[in-house]
Design a protein around this motif. Structure first.
Motif, short mmCIF file in Angstrom:
data_model
loop_
_atom_site.label_atom_id
_atom_site.label_comp_id
_atom_site.label_asym_id
_atom_site.label_seq_id
_atom_site.Cartn_x
_atom_site.Cartn_y
_atom_site.Cartn_z
N PRO A 109 0.54 7.04 0.58
CA PRO A 109 -0.17 7.73 -0.50
C PRO A 109 -0.26 9.25 -0.32
O PRO A 109 -0.15 10.00 -1.29
N GLU A 110 -0.44 9.72 0.92
CA GLU A 110 -0.54 11.16 1.15
C GLU A 110 0.78 11.86 0.84
O GLU A 110 0.79 12.93 0.24
N GLU A 111 1.88 11.25 1.26
CA GLU A 111 3.20 11.82 0.96
C GLU A 111 3.43 11.84 -0.55
O GLU A 111 3.97 12.82 -1.09
N ALA A 112 3.02 10.77 -1.23
CA ALA A 112 3.19 10.69 -2.69
C ALA A 112 2.40 11.80 -3.38
O ALA A 112 2.88 12.40 -4.34
N GLU A 113 1.21 12.09 -2.88
CA GLU A 113 0.41 13.16 -3.46
C GLU A 113 1.09 14.52 -3.25
O GLU A 113 1.08 15.36 -4.14
N GLY A 143 0.78 -1.23 0.00
CA GLY A 143 0.00 0.00 0.00
C GLY A 143 0.82 1.28 0.00
O GLY A 143 0.30 2.34 0.34
N MET A 144 2.08 1.17 -0.38
CA MET A 144 2.94 2.34 -0.45
C MET A 144 3.15 2.70 -1.92
O MET A 144 2.86 1.90 -2.80
N VAL A 145 3.66 3.89 -2.15
CA VAL A 145 4.07 4.30 -3.49
C VAL A 145 5.59 4.29 -3.50
O VAL A 145 6.22 4.90 -2.65
N ARG A 146 6.17 3.56 -4.44
CA ARG A 146 7.62 3.46 -4.51
C ARG A 146 8.13 4.26 -5.70
O ARG A 146 7.63 4.15 -6.82
#
Length: 70
Positions: A40-44, A21-24
């Motif tokens: 996901p929030e950090e990725a956004e 569930g992370m964005v790499r």
């Protein structure tokens, strides 16, 4: 090395979701591999920063399209 210093280094970047569930963001340059995982929030937030930087670069370039660099 600063953000305005150019280097003649080739690198590949891959961005995608992980099975946890992370964005790499995965960067590979020569023998160096850098995996960076973000929720996901950090990725956004990162995506928003990239879009803001693109808008600023476009404005600095007179609104035209510049050369694409990787």
């Amino acid at each position: 090395m600063g953000i305005n210093n150019e280097r003649d280094i080739e690198a590949n970047i891959q961005i995608g979701p992980t099975d946890r569930g992370m964005v790499r963001i995965f960067i590979e340059a020569g023998t160096v591999e850098i995996p960076m995982d973000f929720d996901p929030e950090e990725a956004e937030e990162i995506a928003e920063e990239i879009l803001a930087a693109a808008a600023a670069a476009r404005a600095a370039n007179g609104g035209g399209k510049g050369k694409k660099k990787r």
